[in-house]
Design a protein around this motif. Structure first.
Motif, short mmCIF file in Angstrom:
data_model
loop_
_atom_site.label_atom_id
_atom_site.label_comp_id
_atom_site.label_asym_id
_atom_site.label_seq_id
_atom_site.Cartn_x
_atom_site.Cartn_y
_atom_site.Cartn_z
N VAL A 266 -6.92 -61.93 23.21
CA VAL A 266 -8.30 -60.96 23.21
C VAL A 266 -8.72 -60.59 24.50
CG1 VAL A 266 -10.71 -61.47 22.64
CG2 VAL A 266 -9.04 -62.15 20.99
N PHE A 267 -8.73 -61.38 25.65
CA PHE A 267 -9.06 -60.94 26.72
C PHE A 267 -8.21 -60.33 27.63
CE2 PHE A 267 -12.13 -64.49 25.66
CZ PHE A 267 -13.17 -64.22 26.43
N ARG A 268 -7.00 -60.50 27.44
CA ARG A 268 -5.90 -59.81 28.00
C ARG A 268 -5.84 -58.28 27.66
NH1 ARG A 268 -3.08 -56.58 29.82
NH2 ARG A 268 -0.86 -56.59 30.62
N PHE A 269 -6.09 -58.08 26.21
CA PHE A 269 -6.00 -56.74 25.68
C PHE A 269 -7.40 -56.26 25.46
CE2 PHE A 269 -1.82 -58.80 24.78
CZ PHE A 269 -1.06 -57.73 25.74
N GLN A 270 -8.55 -56.59 26.22
CA GLN A 270 -9.72 -56.39 25.56
C GLN A 270 -10.21 -54.81 25.54
OE1 GLN A 270 -13.09 -57.91 27.48
NE2 GLN A 270 -11.78 -58.34 29.50
N HIS A 271 -9.42 -54.04 26.41
CA HIS A 271 -9.81 -52.69 26.61
C HIS A 271 -8.56 -51.83 26.07
CE1 HIS A 271 -13.22 -53.74 29.13
NE2 HIS A 271 -12.40 -54.29 29.66
N GLU A 272 -7.63 -52.59 25.43
CA GLU A 272 -6.73 -51.90 24.73
C GLU A 272 -6.63 -51.79 23.34
OE1 GLU A 272 -2.81 -52.33 26.58
OE2 GLU A 272 -3.76 -53.44 28.13
N ILE A 273 -6.69 -50.73 22.55
CA ILE A 273 -7.02 -50.78 21.02
C ILE A 273 -5.91 -51.21 20.07
CG2 ILE A 273 -7.52 -49.30 19.02
CD1 ILE A 273 -9.17 -47.51 21.01
N ILE A 274 -4.47 -50.72 20.41
CA ILE A 274 -3.59 -51.17 19.77
C ILE A 274 -3.17 -52.67 19.55
CG2 ILE A 274 -1.07 -50.70 19.13
CD1 ILE A 274 -1.54 -47.83 19.82
N PRO A 275 -3.18 -53.33 20.77
CA PRO A 275 -2.97 -54.45 21.10
C PRO A 275 -4.08 -55.44 20.43
CG PRO A 275 -2.33 -53.48 23.17
CD PRO A 275 -2.96 -52.73 22.40
N LEU A 276 -5.39 -54.93 20.41
CA LEU A 276 -6.38 -55.78 19.81
C LEU A 276 -6.21 -55.74 18.37
CD1 LEU A 276 -9.50 -54.59 21.93
CD2 LEU A 276 -8.55 -57.10 21.60
N ILE A 277 -6.07 -54.61 17.71
CA ILE A 277 -5.75 -54.55 16.38
C ILE A 277 -4.44 -55.35 15.94
CG2 ILE A 277 -4.76 -53.28 14.40
CD1 ILE A 277 -6.20 -50.57 16.00
N ALA A 278 -3.20 -55.45 16.65
CA ALA A 278 -2.49 -56.39 16.61
C ALA A 278 -2.80 -57.81 16.40
CB ALA A 278 -1.46 -56.12 17.37
N THR A 279 -3.58 -58.11 17.34
CA THR A 279 -4.26 -59.52 17.71
C THR A 279 -5.25 -59.81 16.36
OG1 THR A 279 -4.41 -59.16 19.79
CG2 THR A 279 -5.78 -61.11 18.94
N VAL A 280 -6.15 -59.10 15.74
CA VAL A 280 -6.69 -59.21 14.64
C VAL A 280 -5.99 -59.64 13.67
CG1 VAL A 280 -8.37 -58.12 12.92
CG2 VAL A 280 -8.84 -57.84 15.52
N ILE A 281 -4.88 -58.49 13.27
CA ILE A 281 -3.92 -58.91 12.21
C ILE A 281 -3.11 -60.43 12.38
CG2 ILE A 281 -1.75 -58.13 11.09
CD1 ILE A 281 -2.54 -55.20 12.10
N LEU A 282 -2.61 -60.72 13.56
CA LEU A 282 -2.18 -62.06 13.83
C LEU A 282 -3.09 -63.04 13.33
CD1 LEU A 282 0.06 -63.74 15.02
CD2 LEU A 282 -1.03 -63.52 17.19
N ILE A 283 -4.43 -62.96 13.79
CA ILE A 283 -5.36 -64.00 13.40
C ILE A 283 -5.66 -64.38 11.88
CG2 ILE A 283 -7.87 -64.84 13.71
CD1 ILE A 283 -7.83 -63.20 16.46
N ILE A 284 -5.77 -63.12 11.16
CA ILE A 284 -5.95 -63.32 9.73
C ILE A 284 -4.82 -63.76 9.18
CG2 ILE A 284 -6.28 -61.58 7.83
CD1 ILE A 284 -7.77 -59.57 9.45
#
Length: 412
Positions: A266-284
């Motif tokens: 979350v903090f590594r990619f907090q300014h990058e949209i695509i990695p953040l979306i991938a992180t949300v998918i991973l959490i879910i």
């Protein structure tokens, strides 16, 4: 004694109840407003004194008591008729037996039966104590000095229980089972003088337990083998619970690592949209998998719980053992099952809370990236690009015009 009936005795109680008694003697009445007609009807002897009519309960052909406590203290077990004034209560042998008188008469009969059949090892009449000697429990003193009113007011049907005990006490082996069950309860009562009557309150349970144990004894039931088999069965369930607990604890131990990965992403990619979306998918995805695995584990624990109760109920039914005999073993397993159920519920709550926090935080970062204004350098680059495009258009127009002029000259 003149012929008496219930109505006459109750009328006597009513008349004596409303008279103004000046005597402090529990077995005597002195009244100056007493109607003596009912006394004459029933053949009650009395004296006319200066203070009024005096009735001495000692001298009567049937027994009269002012209240229940006096009846408990002074009751004559040889009497076949008795009246309690305060409660207007009448006892007539073989005709009318109120609960209070039944308990009063048959509690004494049960005591005498226990002495006669040597269920009671020794009777210390001086201190009003019974001494019980048990091979398994040892010596227990049971006092009967305090005759508790609460005991005599309750409905036990002691007359029926007494008849049952007469039959049971004819079998020598039964006596030891009855003795042990009686003193198991008596020894836990703090006041020795209360023990006999407080134990007698539970006489039905004592008889039921003694009957069951005696039947097991006659069928050569082995308590040692039973407890051995019960221990094996209990250990089998505890082993299954421990295996599920180990699996659960491995998930708990992995939880900090998972949350650490979330924080890093979350903090590594907090300014990058695509990695953040991938992180949300991973959490879910991970949360859904955790819930599925925890749900499967909970179903397994619920199955063990149901099976455990079914098996223990079957053991009770087939063995005839009192459920109190295995209460501690059952409680031990039930507590372990309850603990792991609670831990699973807490774990699921933690997963939900932290997953929602990371998802909300990531969503907020994605929203900010999508809605934030462009930087000045990006705006300049955009303006330069637009200017170049206009210059290209202008150059193209000039070239087209030149070509048109050349073509016209050629045609001339």
């Amino acid at each position: 004694m003149k012929m008496t009936n219930q109505n006459q005795l109750q009328r006597l109680a009513q008349v004596l109840k409303v008279c103004n008694d000046s005597s402090i003697d529990p077995l005597k009445i002195v009244s100056n407003n007493l109607d003596t007609s009912i006394l004459d009807e029933l053949g009650v002897t009395y004296e006319n004194q200066a203070e009024g009519v005096s009735i001495n309960f000692y001298n009567q052909t049937f027994k009269i008591y002012k209240n229940k406590q006096d009846a408990i203290t002074y009751f004559d077990y040889s009497s076949n008729i008795a009246v309690i004034i305060e409660d207007e209560l009448v006892y007539i042998e073989n005709i009318l037996l109120p609960t209070f008188f039944e308990n009063l008469i048959f509690s004494q009969k049960i005591q005498n039966l226990m002495i006669e059949k040597e269920v009671i090892s020794y009777h210390d009449s001086g201190s009003k104590k019974y001494i019980f000697l048990s091979e398994y429990i040892g010596k227990v003193e049971v006092g009967y000095k305090n005759k508790l009113l609460e005991f005599f007011n309750f409905e036990y049907r002691l007359s029926n229980l007494y008849e049952d005990l007469i039959t049971k006490f004819n079998e020598e082996e039964y006596l030891s089972f009855f003795r042990d069950n009686f003193i198991k309860i008596a020894k836990d009562i703090d006041n020795i003088d209360d023990r006999f009557y407080k134990t007698l309150i539970k006489i039905q349970n004592i008889i039921d337990n003694s009957n069951r144990e005696f039947e097991l004894y006659k069928n050569k039931f082995s308590f040692e083998q039973f407890h051995s088999d019960l221990k094996k069965e209990k250990e089998k369930y505890i082993k299954n619970i421990q295996e599920n607990l180990s699996e659960f604890l491995s998930k708990v131990n992995a939880l900090p690592v998972q949350f650490g990965v979330y924080i890093l992403l979350v903090f590594r990619f907090q300014h990058e949209i695509i990695p953040l979306i991938a992180t949300v998918i991973l959490i879910i995805s991970w949360s859904a998998f955790s819930f599925f695995s925890l749900g499967t584990m909970r179903k397994t624990i619920d199955f063990l719980d149901r099976k455990f109760n079914i098996v223990f109920d079957k053991i009770l039914k087939e063995s005839g053992i009192d459920k109190k005999e295995i209460a501690d073993d059952k409680e031990e397993v039930s507590n372990k099952i309850s603990d792991i159920k609670n831990m699973i519920s807490w774990y699921k709550s933690i997963v939900v809370i932290f997953s929602l926090i990371f998802i909300v935080f990531s969503g907020s970062n994605i929203y900010q990236e999508l809605t934030k204004p462009q930087k000045k350098e990006d705006i300049k680059k955009t303006d330069i690009t637009k200017q170049d495009a206009n210059n290209i258009k202008l150059g193209s127009s000039i070239m087209e015009n030149n070509q048109t002029v050349v073509l016209k000259k050629s045609n001339k």
